[in-house]
Every structure is written in structure tokens, then in C-alpha cells.
Design a protein around this motif. Structure first.
Motif, PDB file in Angstrom:
ATOM      1  N   ALA A  80      12.704   8.392  -3.652  1.00 36.32           N
ATOM      2  CA  ALA A  80      13.859   7.871  -2.927  1.00 36.32           C
ATOM      3  C   ALA A  80      13.417   7.057  -1.716  1.00 36.32           C
ATOM      4  O   ALA A  80      13.981   5.993  -1.429  1.00 36.32           O
ATOM      5  N   ALA A  81      12.408   7.546  -1.005  1.00 35.33           N
ATOM      6  CA  ALA A  81      11.906   6.821   0.161  1.00 35.33           C
ATOM      7  C   ALA A  81      11.284   5.493  -0.251  1.00 35.33           C
ATOM      8  O   ALA A  81      11.462   4.466   0.424  1.00 35.33           O
ATOM      9  N   ASP A  87      14.017   3.031  -1.065  1.00 32.43           N
ATOM     10  CA  ASP A  87      14.592   2.483   0.156  1.00 32.43           C
ATOM     11  C   ASP A  87      13.677   1.424   0.759  1.00 32.43           C
ATOM     12  O   ASP A  87      14.140   0.368   1.227  1.00 32.43           O
ATOM     13  N   ARG A  88      12.363   1.672   0.747  1.00 33.95           N
ATOM     14  CA  ARG A  88      11.405   0.711   1.296  1.00 33.95           C
ATOM     15  C   ARG A  88      11.413  -0.597   0.507  1.00 33.95           C
ATOM     16  O   ARG A  88      11.414  -1.688   1.083  1.00 33.95           O
ATOM     17  N   LEU A  89      11.458  -0.494  -0.818  1.00 37.35           N
ATOM     18  CA  LEU A  89      11.441  -1.694  -1.646  1.00 37.35           C
ATOM     19  C   LEU A  89      12.745  -2.478  -1.518  1.00 37.35           C
ATOM     20  O   LEU A  89      12.739  -3.716  -1.568  1.00 37.35           O
ATOM     21  N   ARG A  90      13.862  -1.791  -1.357  1.00 42.99           N
ATOM     22  CA  ARG A  90      15.122  -2.499  -1.145  1.00 42.99           C
ATOM     23  C   ARG A  90      15.103  -3.248   0.184  1.00 42.99           C
ATOM     24  O   ARG A  90      15.620  -4.369   0.286  1.00 42.99           O
ATOM     25  N   GLU A  91      14.530  -2.651   1.210  1.00 44.98           N
ATOM     26  CA  GLU A  91      14.390  -3.339   2.500  1.00 44.98           C
ATOM     27  C   GLU A  91      13.490  -4.568   2.350  1.00 44.98           C
ATOM     28  O   GLU A  91      13.776  -5.638   2.900  1.00 44.98           O
ATOM     29  N   MET A  92      12.407  -4.416   1.581  1.00 45.72           N
ATOM     30  CA  MET A  92      11.517  -5.541   1.338  1.00 45.72           C
ATOM     31  C   MET A  92      12.241  -6.650   0.585  1.00 45.72           C
ATOM     32  O   MET A  92      12.091  -7.842   0.880  1.00 45.72           O
ATOM     33  N   GLU A  93      13.084  -6.257  -0.399  1.00 43.28           N
ATOM     34  CA  GLU A  93      13.852  -7.231  -1.164  1.00 43.28           C
ATOM     35  C   GLU A  93      14.786  -8.023  -0.249  1.00 43.28           C
ATOM     36  O   GLU A  93      14.896  -9.251  -0.369  1.00 43.28           O
ATOM     37  N   ASN A  94      15.441  -7.332   0.683  1.00 45.00           N
ATOM     38  CA  ASN A  94      16.332  -8.009   1.628  1.00 45.00           C
ATOM     39  C   ASN A  94      15.559  -8.957   2.538  1.00 45.00           C
ATOM     40  O   ASN A  94      16.032 -10.058   2.849  1.00 45.00           O
ATOM     41  N   ASP A 103       0.808  -1.217   0.000  1.00 41.49           N
ATOM     42  CA  ASP A 103       0.000   0.000   0.000  1.00 41.49           C
ATOM     43  C   ASP A 103       0.839   1.265   0.000  1.00 41.49           C
ATOM     44  O   ASP A 103       0.310   2.357  -0.057  1.00 41.49           O
ATOM     45  N   GLY A 104       2.162   1.115   0.016  1.00 41.01           N
ATOM     46  CA  GLY A 104       3.021   2.287   0.017  1.00 41.01           C
ATOM     47  C   GLY A 104       3.562   2.601  -1.354  1.00 41.01           C
ATOM     48  O   GLY A 104       4.656   3.132  -1.489  1.00 41.01           O
ATOM     49  N   GLU A 105       2.800   2.254  -2.392  1.00 41.78           N
ATOM     50  CA  GLU A 105       3.283   2.420  -3.756  1.00 41.78           C
ATOM     51  C   GLU A 105       3.446   3.892  -4.116  1.00 41.78           C
ATOM     52  O   GLU A 105       2.790   4.762  -3.564  1.00 41.78           O
ATOM     53  N   THR A 106       4.331   4.133  -5.063  1.00 39.28           N
ATOM     54  CA  THR A 106       4.545   5.501  -5.521  1.00 39.28           C
ATOM     55  C   THR A 106       3.337   5.992  -6.296  1.00 39.28           C
ATOM     56  O   THR A 106       2.551   5.212  -6.822  1.00 39.28           O
ATOM     57  N   ASP A 107       3.224   7.314  -6.369  1.00 40.01           N
ATOM     58  CA  ASP A 107       2.145   7.902  -7.159  1.00 40.01           C
ATOM     59  C   ASP A 107       2.366   7.646  -8.629  1.00 40.01           C
ATOM     60  O   ASP A 107       3.456   7.288  -9.069  1.00 40.01           O
ATOM     61  N   ASP A 108       1.342   7.849  -9.414  1.00 37.18           N
ATOM     62  CA  ASP A 108       1.430   7.701 -10.866  1.00 37.18           C
ATOM     63  C   ASP A 108       2.531   8.610 -11.396  1.00 37.18           C
ATOM     64  O   ASP A 108       2.521   9.821 -11.162  1.00 37.18           O
ATOM     65  N   PRO A 109       3.534   8.043 -12.104  1.00 36.17           N
ATOM     66  CA  PRO A 109       4.626   8.891 -12.608  1.00 36.17           C
ATOM     67  C   PRO A 109       4.166   9.953 -13.584  1.00 36.17           C
ATOM     68  O   PRO A 109       4.880  10.910 -13.835  1.00 36.17           O
ATOM     69  N   ASP A 110       2.975   9.805 -14.137  1.00 35.54           N
ATOM     70  CA  ASP A 110       2.468  10.807 -15.065  1.00 35.54           C
ATOM     71  C   ASP A 110       1.781  11.963 -14.352  1.00 35.54           C
ATOM     72  O   ASP A 110       1.347  12.919 -14.976  1.00 35.54           O
ATOM     73  N   ASP A 111       1.661  11.827 -13.019  1.00 32.45           N
ATOM     74  CA  ASP A 111       1.009  12.875 -12.244  1.00 32.45           C
ATOM     75  C   ASP A 111       1.893  14.118 -12.249  1.00 32.45           C
ATOM     76  O   ASP A 111       3.027  14.106 -11.775  1.00 32.45           O
ATOM     77  N   THR A 112       1.390  15.204 -12.772  1.00 31.32           N
ATOM     78  CA  THR A 112       2.187  16.441 -12.878  1.00 31.32           C
ATOM     79  C   THR A 112       1.771  17.467 -11.842  1.00 31.32           C
ATOM     80  O   THR A 112       2.040  18.655 -11.983  1.00 31.32           O
ATOM     81  N   GLY A 113       1.116  17.014 -10.776  1.00 30.71           N
ATOM     82  CA  GLY A 113       0.720  17.938  -9.729  1.00 30.71           C
ATOM     83  C   GLY A 113       1.919  18.483  -8.989  1.00 30.71           C
ATOM     84  O   GLY A 113       3.046  18.024  -9.132  1.00 30.71           O
ATOM     85  N   VAL A 146       7.716  15.743 -10.287  1.00 31.74           N
ATOM     86  CA  VAL A 146       7.995  14.458  -9.657  1.00 31.74           C
ATOM     87  C   VAL A 146       8.575  14.698  -8.272  1.00 31.74           C
ATOM     88  O   VAL A 146       9.519  15.471  -8.110  1.00 31.74           O
ATOM     89  N   ASP A 147       8.018  14.041  -7.262  1.00 33.73           N
ATOM     90  CA  ASP A 147       8.508  14.173  -5.899  1.00 33.73           C
ATOM     91  C   ASP A 147       9.704  13.235  -5.729  1.00 33.73           C
ATOM     92  O   ASP A 147       9.549  12.041  -5.470  1.00 33.73           O
TER      93      ASP A 147
END
Length: 232
Positions: A136-137, A140-147, A111-121, A130-131
Motif C-alpha cells: 500500500a505504501a 501511494d509512492r508510485l501514484r505520487e510519482m505519477e502525478n 530504489d523504493g521498489e517492492t520486494d519480490d512478490p514470490d518472497d514468502t518470508g 505478503v506485506d
């Protein structure tokens, strides 16, 4: 490509070094040759093999210089244990794939997925909408999940090896512990007929028949008409 072909291809150290370099940035032949300290002819030969395998592809820049880069993401797994040897290659799933409810034995925070990369808000500290901080956060979360998943895989492999050791002792055979385990799992998960068991383990009917007979002789399975079940 087949995992065995990929394993053979990666058996060459220079090809592995080329892929490591290209995973960082696109490179041209002379640049790769200087990095590897080998001749351009040898580099071209390695690149040709990698291109044929679909791992590398090339593009030409404005000055007509030919650059090579990684063509696709591939994961290769090799398992060597007392009971199993196997290789498996896989390609990453589409980023939009929804895995909710599909991993019955693993809890994943999706549920912590990134926003739509096409979102230009507006995005605080972002570039072109793009935030970057959020990306970056999330990285980091996905790399921790991978480990964590890697650790879980090691734990599962250890549990499987221990279970197969115990099963081998119970059945009293010197070999084929994994095959016997597959047969028993198929008996439990199907109606127990030889036809269904054969389909579930994806093995020749003759080999399945001999395996079932061995398990019956060992007192692990018993026959009930056309069905087999695990002995009480």
C-alpha cells in the motif's frame, strides 16, 4: 494497435463507459446492459469491437456465465497545440525493466521498489507472506510519482510551445515551426549532412531539402561544403 484506431474506438461514449466499468471488475453482458441502460445486442456489438482491438477479453466461470474483463494496459496520449497535433499509444513496461541511467533529464527514485512478490518470508500484518502495508505504501509512492511526472509533462509542453513561438519569430515563417525545430535539432545532433538530417527527422528527402533551404534563406543555417551548421 495504432493510436488513431484507438482514438476512433474510444470516440464512442458507451464503449468508454464499458471500459470504465470493466476497469473496476469483470462483468457479464446483462450486467453491462443494466449499467449502460442499453440493449444486450448493443452491448455485444461494443464488446466485439473492443475484443477485436485487443482491449477486452472474456472468460467463463463455473456456471458457464461469460465474463468480460480488460485484456491489457494501454496509455493513449493526445497533443493539440499551436504547433503540433499528434497521438501516441503505449503499453506499460515490464515490471522488471531497469531504467537506471536511461532517463538523462529526469531524476526518479527507483530504489523504493517492492520486494519480490514470490518472497514468502514473514511479513508483519501480511497475508500469505505478503506485506500488505508495504504494498500500500509503495502504491501511494508510485501514484505520487505519477502525478509529479504528469506535472513535469505539462511543464515541458509549455516550454516547447514557448520555444517554438520564439523559433518561429526568429525564422520568420508562419508555419512548420515544429518541423524547422526538428531540422535544426537534427543538424546539431548529427554531422549536418542532408542525408543524416533526413534520417534523423524521418521525413521525405524533398521536404527536408526545402526546409533546409528555407532555413538557409532565413539566415538560421549556413552551408559548409556538404554540411550545414547553425549560423553564429
Amino acid at each position: 494497435m495504432e493510436s488513431a484506431e484507438l482514438l476512433n474506438l474510444l470516440g464512442n461514449e458507451n464503449r468508454r463507459r464499458i471500459l470504465r466499468l470493466l476497469s473496476r471488475k469483470p462483468c457479464y453482458v446483462t450486467e453491462i446492459g443494466e449499467y449502460l441502460d442499453v440493449s444486450p445486442k448493443a452491448v455485444i456489438d461494443h464488446l466485439s469491437k473492443l475484443e477485436d482491438a485487443g482491449l477486452v477479453e472474456s472468460h467463463t466461470d463455473g456456471s458457464r456465465r461469460k465474463y468480460f474483463h480488460i485484456a491489457q494496459d494501454v496509455r493513449l496520449e493526445v497533443t493539440v497545440s499551436r504547433h503540433e497535433y499528434g497521438t501516441k499509444s503505449a503499453y506499460p513496461a515490464n515490471p522488471g525493466m531497469d531504467i537506471r541511467g536511461r532517463c538523462a533529464h529526469v531524476e526518479l527514485d527507483v530504489d523504493g521498489e517492492t520486494d519480490d512478490p514470490d518472497d514468502t518470508g514473514a511479513a508483519d500484518g501480511g497475508t500469505d507472506g505478503v506485506d500488505v502495508g508495504q504494498l500500500a505504501a509503495e502504491y501511494d509512492r508510485l501514484r505520487e510519482m505519477e502525478n509529479e511526472l504528469s506535472l513535469a509533462q505539462r511543464w515541458v509542453r509549455g516550454q516547447i510551445a514557448d520555444l517554438l513561438d520564439r523559433l518561429q519569430t526568429a525564422v520568420g515563417t508562419e508555419t512548420d515551426a515544429q518541423f524547422h525545430a526538428d531540422l535544426l535539432a537534427a543538424v546539431v545532433s548529427t554531422d549536418g549532412t542532408r542525408r543524416r538530417v533526413t534520417a534523423a527527422v524521418d521525413a521525405p528527402a524533398g521536404e527536408v531539402r526545402r526546409g533546409i533551404d528555407r532555413l538557409v534563406e532565413a539566415g538560421v543555417l549556413e552551408r559548409d561544403g556538404d554540411h550545414y551548421r547553425v549560423s553564429d
